[in-house]
Design an enzyme around this catalytic site. Structure first.
Site, PDB file in Angstrom:
ATOM      1  N   ASP A 151       9.099  -3.862  -0.285  1.00 34.32           N
ATOM      2  CA  ASP A 151       9.365  -2.430  -0.114  1.00 34.32           C
ATOM      3  C   ASP A 151       9.047  -2.160   1.359  1.00 34.32           C
ATOM      4  O   ASP A 151       7.922  -1.845   1.718  1.00 34.32           O
ATOM      5  CB  ASP A 151       8.437  -1.647  -1.059  1.00 34.32           C
ATOM      6  CG  ASP A 151       8.735  -0.164  -1.067  1.00 34.32           C
ATOM      7  OD1 ASP A 151       9.913   0.210  -0.934  1.00 34.32           O
ATOM      8  OD2 ASP A 151       7.779   0.621  -1.208  1.00 34.32           O
ATOM      9  N   CYS A 190      13.297   3.460   1.744  1.00 36.21           N
ATOM     10  CA  CYS A 190      13.565   4.862   1.408  1.00 36.21           C
ATOM     11  C   CYS A 190      14.321   5.490   2.576  1.00 36.21           C
ATOM     12  O   CYS A 190      13.982   6.578   3.026  1.00 36.21           O
ATOM     13  CB  CYS A 190      12.291   5.612   1.057  1.00 36.21           C
ATOM     14  SG  CYS A 190      11.049   5.608   2.351  1.00 36.21           S
ATOM     15  N   ALA A 223       0.825  -1.217   0.000  1.00 37.16           N
ATOM     16  CA  ALA A 223       0.000   0.000   0.000  1.00 37.16           C
ATOM     17  C   ALA A 223       0.860   1.269   0.000  1.00 37.16           C
ATOM     18  O   ALA A 223       1.900   1.283   0.659  1.00 37.16           O
ATOM     19  CB  ALA A 223      -0.902  -0.006   1.234  1.00 37.16           C
ATOM     20  N   PRO A 224       0.446   2.316  -0.721  1.00 42.44           N
ATOM     21  CA  PRO A 224      -0.807   2.441  -1.485  1.00 42.44           C
ATOM     22  C   PRO A 224      -0.729   1.955  -2.933  1.00 42.44           C
ATOM     23  O   PRO A 224      -1.663   2.193  -3.686  1.00 42.44           O
ATOM     24  CB  PRO A 224      -1.058   3.948  -1.451  1.00 42.44           C
ATOM     25  CG  PRO A 224       0.330   4.539  -1.443  1.00 42.44           C
ATOM     26  CD  PRO A 224       1.179   3.595  -0.658  1.00 42.44           C
ATOM     27  N   GLY A 236       2.272   2.037  -5.197  1.00 42.88           N
ATOM     28  CA  GLY A 236       3.257   2.607  -6.125  1.00 42.88           C
ATOM     29  C   GLY A 236       4.023   1.545  -6.890  1.00 42.88           C
ATOM     30  O   GLY A 236       4.273   1.693  -8.091  1.00 42.88           O
TER      31      GLY A 236
HETATM   32  N1  SAM Z   1       5.230  -0.310  -1.611  1.00 42.14           N
HETATM   33  C1  SAM Z   1       4.375   0.791  -1.265  1.00 42.14           C
HETATM   34  C2  SAM Z   1       4.244   1.710  -2.450  1.00 42.14           C
HETATM   35  O1  SAM Z   1       5.125   1.739  -3.293  1.00 42.14           O
HETATM   36  O2  SAM Z   1       3.218   2.410  -2.564  1.00 42.14           O
HETATM   37  C3  SAM Z   1       4.874   1.542  -0.057  1.00 42.14           C
HETATM   38  C4  SAM Z   1       5.058   0.648   1.120  1.00 42.14           C
HETATM   39  S1  SAM Z   1       5.500   1.483   2.594  1.00 42.14           S
HETATM   40  C5  SAM Z   1       7.146   1.819   2.351  1.00 42.14           C
HETATM   41  C6  SAM Z   1       5.546   0.165   3.740  1.00 42.14           C
HETATM   42  C7  SAM Z   1       4.230  -0.521   3.984  1.00 42.14           C
HETATM   43  O3  SAM Z   1       4.492  -1.612   4.878  1.00 42.14           O
HETATM   44  C8  SAM Z   1       3.154   0.309   4.678  1.00 42.14           C
HETATM   45  O4  SAM Z   1       2.027   0.394   3.822  1.00 42.14           O
HETATM   46  C9  SAM Z   1       2.818  -0.441   5.947  1.00 42.14           C
HETATM   47  O5  SAM Z   1       1.421  -0.484   6.207  1.00 42.14           O
HETATM   48  C10 SAM Z   1       3.352  -1.822   5.671  1.00 42.14           C
HETATM   49  N2  SAM Z   1       3.816  -2.567   6.871  1.00 42.14           N
HETATM   50  C11 SAM Z   1       4.265  -2.091   8.026  1.00 42.14           C
HETATM   51  N3  SAM Z   1       4.612  -3.093   8.853  1.00 42.14           N
HETATM   52  C12 SAM Z   1       4.358  -4.226   8.201  1.00 42.14           C
HETATM   53  C13 SAM Z   1       4.480  -5.587   8.536  1.00 42.14           C
HETATM   54  N4  SAM Z   1       4.961  -5.982   9.710  1.00 42.14           N
HETATM   55  N5  SAM Z   1       4.104  -6.485   7.617  1.00 42.14           N
HETATM   56  C14 SAM Z   1       3.621  -6.088   6.393  1.00 42.14           C
HETATM   57  N6  SAM Z   1       3.487  -4.804   6.024  1.00 42.14           N
HETATM   58  C15 SAM Z   1       3.857  -3.897   6.916  1.00 42.14           C
END
Ligand code: SAM
Length: 490
Positions: free
Chosen positions: A183, A236, A116-117, A119
């Site tokens: 990611d 990031c 999410a979201p 990208g």
């Molecule tokens: N890949 C996404 C994009 O390009 O739009 C951005 C991802 S963001 C960097 C990291 C995501 O990891 C967040 O949406 C968060 O809700 C999720 N997250 C956080 N802890 C997590 C966990 N333990 N397991 C899976 N997802 C997790």
């Protein structure tokens, strides 16, 4: 010194100084540069060449992203009908890099673990061209809703959108995927220029605890990869523990995983071995620094699971059938028990609507009735790769086609967006700059002339220069509004 630098945490700046040495002043200066804005073309719907011909604002190619473009700060691309048609995704340019370096091809099984979201998931889905499976997961249910919306906007037909802890997916899908994107949640140091709040919220302790989460996630990701499959890990942040540190941990714990070279760009910097366990292989990782190229900060590592890894295909079959036994049914019964098979009447109603609009293909592939599933009033188009979703908490399995009402079928907005230019015969064609498109997308009905429509009554697909936007119903020269309220103002 730029005003913004004063807001950056001192411990962060001290670490960056020791990491960058002579490059540190240039790094600091980059905080006074304006941030960059980017969009990525949905190549499953339109070629970059055609996009360049029709885009009504100025764009400039991003040199390291094949389908990415910079646009000027004063442009609002989300107000252009091409955005509502799902022809591009708005994304910070360096954030486009991870998905562009994971070589996904149609037919593969692809997992985006922290999606999410969307990208990266929208880019991976576009690369599949409707063939294969995209499992897009995010542990946060609210963020997973935004992910689903973006995948629908992009017209992705073959996604399973889940909101599950990664440990549960790992148990369910051992050695299953050809390609995995991780990611990871991270301390976001590379985004300080873009989002002040991240810098205010930063602490070394938070970064350390995120590194522990990343270590757990990356082992699960490796275990879900088929032998020969590839994993793209990205963050990031500049934090060594979250970058080369996490990769060193993976390599120490999964000897069948090796680093692969990432297709380069002059602005990329190599990974830094001393930020991990000192292994020179870590130079195969990529670091993106804002003082070396036109983007924010990122880290990427591309890993391949050895073909002779821990899981053979035979072991995978055994594990899949064991998973089936755990949930009470043998895996050979999966196909026979495929839930949602429509009855004759439901299928006939769907067919009648498809015939009325002249839909013969969805997302670039001929309509396949065996992929249609009905649950209650709702009809879906399942991915071409069957997946057993029992006990999985999912938001969407496949494409939501529409609703069965008494004696009729009403098409959904995701179906409109899954259709490519030319895939529906009953269309209303307005030019991109026509004011009536904005009126329709605000929920108003619009008048159309006979020359603008291919049919004079009934269901029709509103298009901007042929690119599908939404369904409507033609009655006496008026396109009655059928654009769902929940989609207005996206
Ligand atoms: N890949 C996404 C994009 O390009 O739009 C951005 C991802 S963001 C960097 C990291 C995501 O990891 C967040 O949406 C968060 O809700 C999720 N997250 C956080 N802890 C997590 C966990 N333990 N397991 C899976 N997802 C997790």
């Amino acid at each position: 010194m730029a005003e913004k630098q004063l807001l950056l945490p001192e411990a962060f700046l001290a670490r960056m100084q020791s990491l960058l040495g002579g490059d540190y002043p240039a790094f600091l200066n980059s905080y006074s540069n304006p941030r960059t804005y980017g969009l990525r073309v949905n190549t499953a719907k339109i070629s970059c060449e055609e996009f360049e011909q029709i885009v009504p604002f100025s764009v400039k190619r991003i040199p390291w992203i094949p389908d990415g473009y910079f646009y000027p700060e004063d442009v609002r691309p989300s107000r252009c009908p091409l955005y509502q048609a799902g022809l591009y995704y708005l994304q910070e340019p360096s954030a486009m890099t991870p998905a562009s370096r994971l070589p996904v091809v149609p037919g593969q099984k692809v997992l985006d673990l922290c999606a999410a979201p969307g990208g990266k998931a929208t880019a991976l889905g576009a690369a599949l061209m409707g063939d294969g499976l995209l499992l897009a997961n995010d542990v946060s249910a609210s963020r997973a809703k935004a992910l689903l919306r973006n995948l629908e906007l992009f017209g992705i037909t073959n996604a399973l959108v889940t909101s599950e802890p990664v440990s549960k997916l790992a148990e369910r899908f051992p050695a299953y995927f050809d390609k995995i994107m991780l990611d990871a949640p991270c301390s976001g140091e590379g985004m300080f220029r873009k989002e002040d709040a991240l810098a205010q919220d930063w602490s070394p302790e938070k970064s350390d605890s995120l590194a522990q989460v990343q270590r757990e996630l990356i082992l699960h990701a490796a275990d879900m990869l088929k032998p020969g499959g590839m994993l793209l890990y990205s963050t990031c942040t500049f934090a060594p523990a979250e970058d080369e540190g996490t990769i060193s941990y993976l390599l120490a714990n999964r000897p069948d995983m090796t680093l692969s070279k990432i297709p380069g760009y002059e602005g990329f910097a190599d990974g830094i071995p001393s930020c991990g366990n000192g292994d020179p292989e870590l130079t195969k990782c990529v670091r993106i620094f804002p003082h070396r190229m036109n983007g924010e900060g990122h880290f990427l590592a591309l890993l391949t699971k050895q073909p002779d890894g821990a899981f053979s295909e035979g072991a995978q079959d055994f594990r899949e059938s064991a998973a089936g036994r755990r949930s009470g049914k043998a895996s050979k019964n999966k196909a026979a028990a495929q839930p949602g098979r429509p009855d004759k009447q439901s299928l006939a109603l769907i067919r009648t609507l498809f015939d009325e609009i002249g839909i013969t293909a969805i997302g670039g592939r001929a309509v396949d009735d065996t992929r249609i599933a009905v649950f209650g009033e709702k009809a879906y188009y399942l991915p071409s790769v069957p997946v057993d979703t029992r006990e999985i908490n999912f938001l969407r399995h496949g494409l939501y086609l529409g609703d069965l009402k008494k004696n009729r079928f009403e098409p959904s907005q995701p179906l409109a967006l899954a259709l490519r230019k030319g895939e529906a015969a009953a269309i209303v064609t307005l030019s991109l700059g026509d004011e009536r498109i904005a009126q329709y997308l605000r929920g108003e009905s619009i008048s159309v002339t006979p020359g603008e429509t291919s049919v004079q009554s009934g269901w029709a697909l509103l298009t901007a220069d042929g690119h599908p936007l939404a369904f409507g119903k033609l009655v006496n020269g008026v396109l009655k509004n059928k654009y769902p309220a929940g989609w207005r103002g996206i």
